[in-house]
Write an enzyme that holds these catalytic residues in place. Structure first.
Site, PDB file in Angstrom:
ATOM      1  N   LYS A   8       0.879  -1.382   0.008  1.00  0.00           N
ATOM      2  CA  LYS A   8      -0.096  -0.082  -0.113  1.00  0.00           C
ATOM      3  C   LYS A   8       0.739   1.235  -0.077  1.00  0.00           C
ATOM      4  O   LYS A   8       0.751   2.269  -0.820  1.00  0.00           O
ATOM      5  CB  LYS A   8      -0.975   0.100   1.350  1.00  0.00           C
ATOM      6  CG  LYS A   8      -1.952  -0.862   1.328  1.00  0.00           C
ATOM      7  CD  LYS A   8      -2.972  -0.598   2.533  1.00  0.00           C
ATOM      8  CE  LYS A   8      -2.519  -0.701   3.716  1.00  0.00           C
ATOM      9  NZ  LYS A   8      -2.153  -2.017   4.290  1.00  0.00           N
ATOM     10  N   ARG A 122      10.537  -6.953   5.136  1.00  0.00           N
ATOM     11  CA  ARG A 122      10.848  -5.454   5.343  1.00  0.00           C
ATOM     12  C   ARG A 122      11.492  -4.886   6.472  1.00  0.00           C
ATOM     13  O   ARG A 122      11.889  -4.084   6.660  1.00  0.00           O
ATOM     14  CB  ARG A 122       9.328  -4.745   5.178  1.00  0.00           C
ATOM     15  CG  ARG A 122       9.093  -3.229   5.516  1.00  0.00           C
ATOM     16  CD  ARG A 122       7.890  -2.790   5.189  1.00  0.00           C
ATOM     17  NE  ARG A 122       6.910  -3.094   6.149  1.00  0.00           N
ATOM     18  CZ  ARG A 122       5.685  -2.895   6.095  1.00  0.00           C
ATOM     19  NH1 ARG A 122       5.100  -2.474   4.895  1.00  0.00           N
ATOM     20  NH2 ARG A 122       4.941  -3.221   7.242  1.00  0.00           N
TER      21      ARG A 122
HETATM   22  P1  AMP Z   1       0.656   1.281   8.599  1.00  0.00           P
HETATM   23  O1  AMP Z   1       2.025   1.672   8.186  1.00  0.00           O
HETATM   24  O2  AMP Z   1      -0.437   1.490   7.491  1.00  0.00           O
HETATM   25  O3  AMP Z   1       0.716  -0.428   8.308  1.00  0.00           O
HETATM   26  O4  AMP Z   1       0.277   1.571   9.983  1.00  0.00           O
HETATM   27  C1  AMP Z   1       1.015   1.146  10.974  1.00  0.00           C
HETATM   28  C2  AMP Z   1       0.319   1.351  12.352  1.00  0.00           C
HETATM   29  O5  AMP Z   1      -0.174   2.560  12.488  1.00  0.00           O
HETATM   30  C3  AMP Z   1      -1.161   0.187  12.391  1.00  0.00           C
HETATM   31  O6  AMP Z   1      -0.615  -1.028  12.777  1.00  0.00           O
HETATM   32  C4  AMP Z   1      -1.917   0.687  13.526  1.00  0.00           C
HETATM   33  O7  AMP Z   1      -1.209   0.431  14.815  1.00  0.00           O
HETATM   34  C5  AMP Z   1      -1.603   2.281  13.220  1.00  0.00           C
HETATM   35  N1  AMP Z   1      -2.488   2.734  12.368  1.00  0.00           N
HETATM   36  C6  AMP Z   1      -2.366   3.332  11.104  1.00  0.00           C
HETATM   37  N2  AMP Z   1      -3.519   3.519  10.585  1.00  0.00           N
HETATM   38  C7  AMP Z   1      -4.480   3.366  11.224  1.00  0.00           C
HETATM   39  C8  AMP Z   1      -5.884   3.536  11.283  1.00  0.00           C
HETATM   40  N3  AMP Z   1      -6.699   3.991  10.291  1.00  0.00           N
HETATM   41  N4  AMP Z   1      -6.497   3.028  12.369  1.00  0.00           N
HETATM   42  C9  AMP Z   1      -5.951   2.955  13.485  1.00  0.00           C
HETATM   43  N5  AMP Z   1      -4.531   2.796  13.473  1.00  0.00           N
HETATM   44  C10 AMP Z   1      -3.792   2.892  12.366  1.00  0.00           C
END
Ligand code: AMP
Length: 186
Positions: A8, A122
Site C-alpha cells: 500500500k 521489510r
Molecule cells: P501502516 O503503516 O499503515 O501499516 O500502519 C502502522 C500502524 O499504525 C498500524 O498497525 C496501526 O497501529 C496504526 N494505524 C495506521 N493507520 C491506522 C488507522 N486508520 N486506524 C488505526 N490505527 C492505524
C-alpha cells in the site's frame, strides 16, 4: 486497502504522484509523531507496538486535521485509512463537509502466504518496530477482523477497484494506473 505487506505505502506514493494529490498515510503520520516524541506519538505507540489499531477517535481527529490542510483542497489519496467501520462513517462526514467525494477504493489483493515473508523482509530492510513476527501476526489478524469486511461496504457503493498486488512494484503500479485511469474523477 489491503493487508499489511500488500504494498500500500509504496503504491500510494506512486498513485498520488500520478494524480498530483498528496498521499496521506496514517501509519506514516503516526510514525513521524512517534519519532518526534509528540503526545500523539506517545499515545499511538502503545497500540502500534502491539499490532493493534490506534483508537478511532485519535485517528479520525488526525485525519480530519490533515485533509483540511491547503494541499488537500483539490483531492487526496488516503493510505491506511479507513480501517474500521467507525472510520468509514467519519470519513463520509468529513468528505461531505469538505465537498469532496470518494472516487475509488483501491484494493490490492495478495497471496496471504506471501505476506509474512514480505513483512519479515521489510523488517530487515526498514527496521520498523512493528515488523517482528508476533506483531506481524497480530496485525494480519486485526486486518482480517476489522478492515477486510469494509471492502464489502465499499463494494456495495460500487467504489471498489481490485488490482492484483503480486509481482514487481512497476508491474503492480502499471495495473493500478490502468485501472484508475478509467475512473471519472470528482
Ligand atoms: P501502516 O503503516 O499503515 O501499516 O500502519 C502502522 C500502524 O499504525 C498500524 O498497525 C496501526 O497501529 C496504526 N494505524 C495506521 N493507520 C491506522 C488507522 N486508520 N486506524 C488505526 N490505527 C492505524
Amino acid at each position: 486497502m489491503g493487508p499489511p505487506g500488500a504494498g500500500k505505502g509504496t503504491q500510494a506514493k506512486a498513485v498520488a504522484g500520478h494524480f498530483e494529490v498528496p498521499a496521506i498515510s496514517t501509519g506514516d503520520i503516526f510514525r513521524a509523531n512517534v519519532s518526534g516524541g509528540t503526545p500523539l506519538g506517545v499515545e499511538a505507540q502503545k497500540y502500534m507496538d502491539r499490532g493493534e489499531y490506534v483508537p478511532d477517535e485519535i485517528t479520525n481527529n488526525m485525519v480530519r486535521g490533515r485533509i483540511a490542510e491547503p494541499d488537500a483542497e483539490k483531492g487526496f489519496l488516503l493510505d491506511g485509512y479507513p480501517r474500521t467501520l467507525s472510520q468509514v462513517t467519519e470519513l463520509d462526514a468529513m468528505i461531505d463537509a469538505t465537498g469532496h467525494r470518494l472516487d475509488a477504493v483501491l484494493v490490492l489483493t495478495v497471496d496471504q502466504e506471501a505476506l509474512l515473508g514480505r513483512l519479515l523482509k521489510r523488517a530487515e530492510t526498514e527496521g520498523r518496530a512493528d515488523d517482528t513476527e508476533d506483531v506481524i501476526r497480530r496485525r494480519l489478524e486485526v486486518y482480517t477482523a476489522e478492515t477486510e469486511p469494509l471492502i464489502a461496504v465499499y463494494a456495495e457503493r460500487g467504489l471498489v477497484v481490485s488490482v492484483d498486488g503480486m509481482g514487481e512494484i512497476d508491474e503492480v503500479q502499471q495495473r493500478i494506473f490502468d485501472a484508475l485511469d478509467d475512473i471519472p474523477q470528482s
